[in-house]
Scaffold this motif. Structure first.
Motif: not given
Length: 374
Positions: A99-102, A275-281, A314-318
């Motif tokens: 719901a948050q992502q929407l 809204a962020l997209r990251v490539r992490g560790d 790669d991960r997307d977060h809101t």
């Protein structure tokens, strides 16, 4: 102006506590079906808070925060054992995340979850209908843009074919005529792109500035301000910024961070999330937000929300503004006001020893995109 004020820290709060009743079996089943359609089936056995967080792809701190907001039940611990959560809680947690992502706020989600006891169905219907209308409007905008770009692509491809067919006669044309034709094609392409851009209404996610690629300089602030010896660096790249270094715990240290100024007036709408997209560790990072003080400069407290990363993925977060917690020198500020976009003066990235998988050591985070979400 924002860059000049961006010398200190900012402030946030919790939001009004919205209590959501425990889910009834019928509603829990409905939520489970809705979530399974997108995320796959939820676990069918009781689980610890760690397994619950893993099943919903959130952090343990996020689970605890939702409990404090009354969105998730908190089971009583068994005698001499950990608390165990029923499978319905995992479905409920995934529902909140989706719901948050929407674009739903936590207060709106709390209202949606009130459906579990059969109360206030009109409000639930009203909130859902309003959000659905917004999503359909954005989909229509993006379809218009896709149609224009498809037309542009088709024109470019067929223009190449026509030029090849006329290659024998083209040699007879003067150089000036060829230049004029080339300029005509460029003008037509630019016009199509302009029309496509204007079809996205102001305030939509497509028009939001990307704070990872807008070339505003970042400032490093590590634990050496407290006597620590952690190191970090941040480097701009074509596809975002890379934040790397090493967290060390000697001499009362334990964090590395970078921050940058933000002009809240650059965004036409009033965003409710990042809204962020990251490539992490694999470490758990913080997105920090700094806000203006009433008399100028920055407030002493800042806000933060955590996000998990997966190594080389790669991960997307809101991250909803309502989920950001106020802190001052590592301590919570429970009476801080709610975080509002118009007060934002800067954002930052931080890794603490608590978020580092081993408590200390090297790290590397690639911030691919960071946008305010209206």
């Amino acid at each position: 102006m924002a860059a000049a004020a961006f010398r200190t820290r900012g402030a946030q709060s919790g939001a009004a506590r919205a209590r959501a009743p425990n889910a009834r079996p019928a509603t829990a089943a409905a939520v489970s079906r809705a979530v399974a359609a997108v995320d796959g089936p939820v676990p069918d056995t009781a689980m610890t808070i760690g397994r619950l967080a893993q099943a919903a792809e959130v952090s343990v701190e996020t689970v605890r925060y939702y409990q404090r907001r009354g969105l998730l039940p908190q089971p009583a611990p068994a005698r001499g054992a950990y608390r165990h959560y029923a499978p319905e809680v995992a479905a409920r947690l995934r529902f909140i995340r989706r719901a948050q992502q929407l674009g739903f706020t936590l207060d709106e989600i709390a209202s949606l979850l009130q459906l579990s006891d059969g109360t206030d169905r009109r409000s639930v219907r009203r909130i859902t209908a309003a959000r659905l209308a917004q999503l359909q409007e954005r989909m229509a905008d993006m379809q218009k843009m896709a149609d224009v770009l498809q037309h542009l692509l088709h024109a470019c491809e067929h223009a190449g074919g026509r030029r090849a067919a006329r290659s024998s006669s083209r040699s007879a044309r003067c150089r000036g005529c060829r230049t004029m034709a080339h300029r005509h094609d460029r003008r037509r392409a630019l016009l199509a792109l302009f029309v496509a851009g204007t079809m996205c209404r102001p305030g939509t996610a497509m028009s939001a500035v990307d704070l990872a690629t807008d070339a505003v300089p970042w400032q490093l602030v590590n634990d050496n301000v407290m006597g620590g010896v952690s190191t970090s660096q941040i480097a701009a790249a074509a596809d975002g910024v890379r934040f790397s270094g090493a967290v060390r715990t000697e001499y009362n240290g334990g964090f590395a961070s970078a921050r940058r100024a933000v002009d809240a007036g650059d965004v036409a709408a009033d965003p409710h999330a990042f809204a962020l997209r990251v490539r992490g560790d694999g470490h758990r990072y913080r997105l920090t937000v700094y806000v203006r003080a009433a008399g100028g400069g920055l407030q002493s407290a800042s806000y933060y929300a955590e996000f998990d990363t997966v190594a080389q993925a790669d991960r997307d977060h809101t991250l909803s503004l309502a989920d950001f917690r106020a802190t001052f020198r590592g301590r919570p500020v429970p009476d801080a006001p709610p975080l509002r976009w118009r007060d934002v003066a800067g954002v930052g990235l931080m890794l603490t020893k608590a978020g580092h998988l081993k408590g200390r050591g090297p790290f590397s985070l690639h911030l691919l995109s960071l946008r305010p979400v209206p």
